[in-house]
Design an enzyme around this catalytic site. Structure first.
Site, PDB file in Angstrom:
ATOM      1  N   ASN A   5       0.757  -1.179  -0.099  1.00 57.69           N
ATOM      2  CA  ASN A   5       0.102  -0.071   0.147  1.00 57.69           C
ATOM      3  C   ASN A   5       0.786   1.212   0.131  1.00 57.69           C
ATOM      4  O   ASN A   5       1.343   1.685   1.186  1.00 57.69           O
ATOM      5  CB  ASN A   5      -0.749  -0.045   1.262  1.00 57.69           C
ATOM      6  CG  ASN A   5      -1.842   1.236   1.393  1.00 57.69           C
ATOM      7  OD1 ASN A   5      -1.734   2.058   0.531  1.00 57.69           O
ATOM      8  ND2 ASN A   5      -2.255   1.643   2.440  1.00 57.69           N
ATOM      9  N   TRP A   6       1.112   2.128  -1.160  1.00 54.03           N
ATOM     10  CA  TRP A   6       1.947   3.119  -1.226  1.00 54.03           C
ATOM     11  C   TRP A   6       1.479   4.256  -0.797  1.00 54.03           C
ATOM     12  O   TRP A   6       1.974   5.233  -0.508  1.00 54.03           O
ATOM     13  CB  TRP A   6       2.057   3.330  -2.922  1.00 54.03           C
ATOM     14  CG  TRP A   6       2.986   2.283  -3.402  1.00 54.03           C
ATOM     15  CD1 TRP A   6       3.370   1.123  -3.029  1.00 54.03           C
ATOM     16  CD2 TRP A   6       3.620   2.466  -4.779  1.00 54.03           C
ATOM     17  NE1 TRP A   6       4.112   0.636  -4.050  1.00 54.03           N
ATOM     18  CE2 TRP A   6       4.177   1.231  -5.020  1.00 54.03           C
ATOM     19  CE3 TRP A   6       3.481   3.416  -5.835  1.00 54.03           C
ATOM     20  CZ2 TRP A   6       4.888   1.215  -6.258  1.00 54.03           C
ATOM     21  CZ3 TRP A   6       4.198   3.296  -6.990  1.00 54.03           C
ATOM     22  CH2 TRP A   6       4.984   2.122  -7.250  1.00 54.03           C
ATOM     23  N   LYS A   7      -0.051   4.170  -0.324  1.00 55.72           N
ATOM     24  CA  LYS A   7      -0.684   5.487   0.276  1.00 55.72           C
ATOM     25  C   LYS A   7      -0.324   6.635  -0.892  1.00 55.72           C
ATOM     26  O   LYS A   7      -0.456   6.395  -2.092  1.00 55.72           O
ATOM     27  CB  LYS A   7      -0.104   5.748   1.774  1.00 55.72           C
ATOM     28  CG  LYS A   7      -0.319   4.707   2.429  1.00 55.72           C
ATOM     29  CD  LYS A   7      -0.251   4.786   4.082  1.00 55.72           C
ATOM     30  CE  LYS A   7      -0.335   3.198   4.799  1.00 55.72           C
ATOM     31  NZ  LYS A   7      -0.069   3.631   6.056  1.00 55.72           N
ATOM     32  N   HIS A  85      -9.772   1.443   4.984  1.00 60.43           N
ATOM     33  CA  HIS A  85      -8.162   1.289   5.692  1.00 60.43           C
ATOM     34  C   HIS A  85      -8.392   2.533   6.765  1.00 60.43           C
ATOM     35  O   HIS A  85      -9.405   3.419   6.664  1.00 60.43           O
ATOM     36  CB  HIS A  85      -7.225   2.000   4.645  1.00 60.43           C
ATOM     37  CG  HIS A  85      -5.847   2.003   5.115  1.00 60.43           C
ATOM     38  ND1 HIS A  85      -5.462   3.049   5.991  1.00 60.43           N
ATOM     39  CD2 HIS A  85      -4.726   1.249   4.947  1.00 60.43           C
ATOM     40  CE1 HIS A  85      -4.117   2.985   6.403  1.00 60.43           C
ATOM     41  NE2 HIS A  85      -3.944   1.583   5.752  1.00 60.43           N
ATOM     42  N   GLU A  87      -6.880   5.069   7.869  1.00 61.44           N
ATOM     43  CA  GLU A  87      -6.686   6.428   7.254  1.00 61.44           C
ATOM     44  C   GLU A  87      -8.097   7.056   6.705  1.00 61.44           C
ATOM     45  O   GLU A  87      -8.475   8.107   6.703  1.00 61.44           O
ATOM     46  CB  GLU A  87      -5.463   6.517   6.184  1.00 61.44           C
ATOM     47  CG  GLU A  87      -4.269   6.457   7.293  1.00 61.44           C
ATOM     48  CD  GLU A  87      -3.107   5.908   6.527  1.00 61.44           C
ATOM     49  OE1 GLU A  87      -2.871   5.872   5.412  1.00 61.44           O
ATOM     50  OE2 GLU A  87      -2.042   5.401   7.150  1.00 61.44           O
ATOM     51  N   GLU A 157      -5.594  -4.276  10.779  1.00 60.54           N
ATOM     52  CA  GLU A 157      -4.251  -3.285  10.945  1.00 60.54           C
ATOM     53  C   GLU A 157      -4.681  -2.832  12.130  1.00 60.54           C
ATOM     54  O   GLU A 157      -5.492  -2.006  12.312  1.00 60.54           O
ATOM     55  CB  GLU A 157      -4.438  -2.665   9.708  1.00 60.54           C
ATOM     56  CG  GLU A 157      -4.046  -3.347   8.515  1.00 60.54           C
ATOM     57  CD  GLU A 157      -3.441  -2.076   7.534  1.00 60.54           C
ATOM     58  OE1 GLU A 157      -2.432  -2.322   7.101  1.00 60.54           O
ATOM     59  OE2 GLU A 157      -4.082  -1.247   7.336  1.00 60.54           O
ATOM     60  N   GLY A 163       2.475   2.473  10.614  1.00 60.06           N
ATOM     61  CA  GLY A 163       3.364   3.506  10.580  1.00 60.06           C
ATOM     62  C   GLY A 163       4.200   3.960  11.854  1.00 60.06           C
ATOM     63  O   GLY A 163       5.059   4.928  11.758  1.00 60.06           O
ATOM     64  N   SER A 202       3.277  -1.774  10.258  1.00 57.36           N
ATOM     65  CA  SER A 202       4.806  -2.126  10.386  1.00 57.36           C
ATOM     66  C   SER A 202       5.413  -3.370  10.147  1.00 57.36           C
ATOM     67  O   SER A 202       6.141  -3.976  10.715  1.00 57.36           O
ATOM     68  CB  SER A 202       5.321  -1.608  11.853  1.00 57.36           C
ATOM     69  OG  SER A 202       4.997  -0.202  12.065  1.00 57.36           O
ATOM     70  N   GLY A 223       2.687  -1.071   4.304  1.00 57.78           N
ATOM     71  CA  GLY A 223       2.868   0.380   3.930  1.00 57.78           C
ATOM     72  C   GLY A 223       4.448   0.764   3.778  1.00 57.78           C
ATOM     73  O   GLY A 223       4.804   0.521   2.607  1.00 57.78           O
ATOM     74  N   GLY A 224       4.655   1.272   4.577  1.00 58.18           N
ATOM     75  CA  GLY A 224       6.263   1.907   4.642  1.00 58.18           C
ATOM     76  C   GLY A 224       7.149   0.939   3.682  1.00 58.18           C
ATOM     77  O   GLY A 224       8.096   1.397   2.874  1.00 58.18           O
TER      78      GLY A 224
HETATM   79  P1  PGA Z   1       2.791   0.510   7.592  1.00 59.82           P
HETATM   80  O1  PGA Z   1       1.374   0.618   7.046  1.00 59.82           O
HETATM   81  O2  PGA Z   1       3.455  -0.775   7.018  1.00 59.82           O
HETATM   82  O3  PGA Z   1       3.803   1.591   7.316  1.00 59.82           O
HETATM   83  O4  PGA Z   1       2.661   0.387   9.037  1.00 59.82           O
HETATM   84  C1  PGA Z   1       0.381  -0.363   6.677  1.00 59.82           C
HETATM   85  C2  PGA Z   1      -0.622   0.222   6.287  1.00 59.82           C
HETATM   86  O5  PGA Z   1      -1.213   1.441   6.805  1.00 59.82           O
HETATM   87  O6  PGA Z   1      -1.513  -0.418   5.553  1.00 59.82           O
END
Ligand code: PGA
Length: 243
Positions: A5-7, A85, A87, A157, A163, A202, A223-224
């Protein structure tokens, strides 16, 4: 299954770099899915990587500036879409009901929704994460029948792990994944075992193997670490059963 997930990150150059890095491997035991920002989806031309939207409208079409419909995602080749998600829930006020509708719109177009759930820190501290997650799941489970349920991927999640560099431990994650599978099984007993439940929060190349080794963890939502070619390909290799 590993989903990157590149956001709101990435650019065309990274599309090319990552596609080249992934093409050096033969991922025959893992589905690798990338969720780039919508404007980059069509910059991918690899047949080896499956693509996903990061969000989808709960409506079919119409005056919804900025939104993208499931039909549009299907037309540009998306096989999956993230739905709910944290966010989107937190920053765009998405409700559990809306998220269930989004999942339905995706399924109608043959797109697999990846339905995200997970508790904030204060719920975990109050030991109320199970109630919280059950409430998030309820509208989705009541909106679909067992055939449709088979077409959903779930992602656990925990918000406190996203993050932050503080992943849930494999045991903590397994405990919640089992809980989620049990809830699914109460709706459709025979399909619960087939349903993929991903862990996100994470995930990195240090913790991926131990997380993926858990019985009820069927992959990761990353994500990251999906923004670095090396980290992401290593995580995909682990999910593919390599060491
Ligand atoms: P993260 O993000 O791996 O940077 O914690 C995961 C996500 O929000 O899908």
């Amino acid at each position: 299954m590993v989903v990157g997930n590149w956001k709101m990150n990435g650019c065309r150059q990274y599309v090319n770099e990552l596609t080249a890095a992934l093409s050096l491997h033969c991922f025959n035991s893992v589905d690798v899915v990338i969720c780039p920002p919508a404007c980059l989806i069509q910059s991918f031309n690899s047949i080896d990587v499956m693509l996903a939207g990061q969000d989808v409208s709960d409506c079919h079409e119409g005056a919804f500036t900025g939104d993208i419909s499931a039909k549009m995602l299907a037309e540009i080749g998306c096989k999956y879409v993230l739905v709910g998600h944290s966010e989107r829930r937190e920053k765009h006020g998405e409700t559990n009901h809306q998220i269930a509708q989004k999942a339905l719109r995706a399924i109608e177009q043959g797109i697999i929704p990846i339905v995200c759930v997970g508790e904030p820190l204060h719920m975990k501290e109050a030991k109320a994460e199970q109630d919280y997650i059950a409430e998030q799941l309820a509208p989705v489970l009541s909106a679909v029948n067992c055939e449709q349920l088979k077409q959903i991927v779930f992602a656990y999640e925990p918000i406190w792990a996203i993050g932050t560099g503080k992943s849930a431990s494999p045991e903590q994650a397994q405990y919640v994944h089992k809980f989620i599978r049990d809830i699914i099984s109460r709706k459709c007993e025979s399909t619960a075992d087939e349903i993929r439940i991903l862990y996100g929060g994470s995930v990195n190349f240090d913790n991926a193997q131990a997380l993926f080794a858990q019985d009820d963890i069927d992959g990761g939502l990353v994500g990251g670490a999906s923004l670095k070619c090396d980290s992401f390909t290593t995580i995909c290799r682990y999910a593919n059963g390599e060491h």
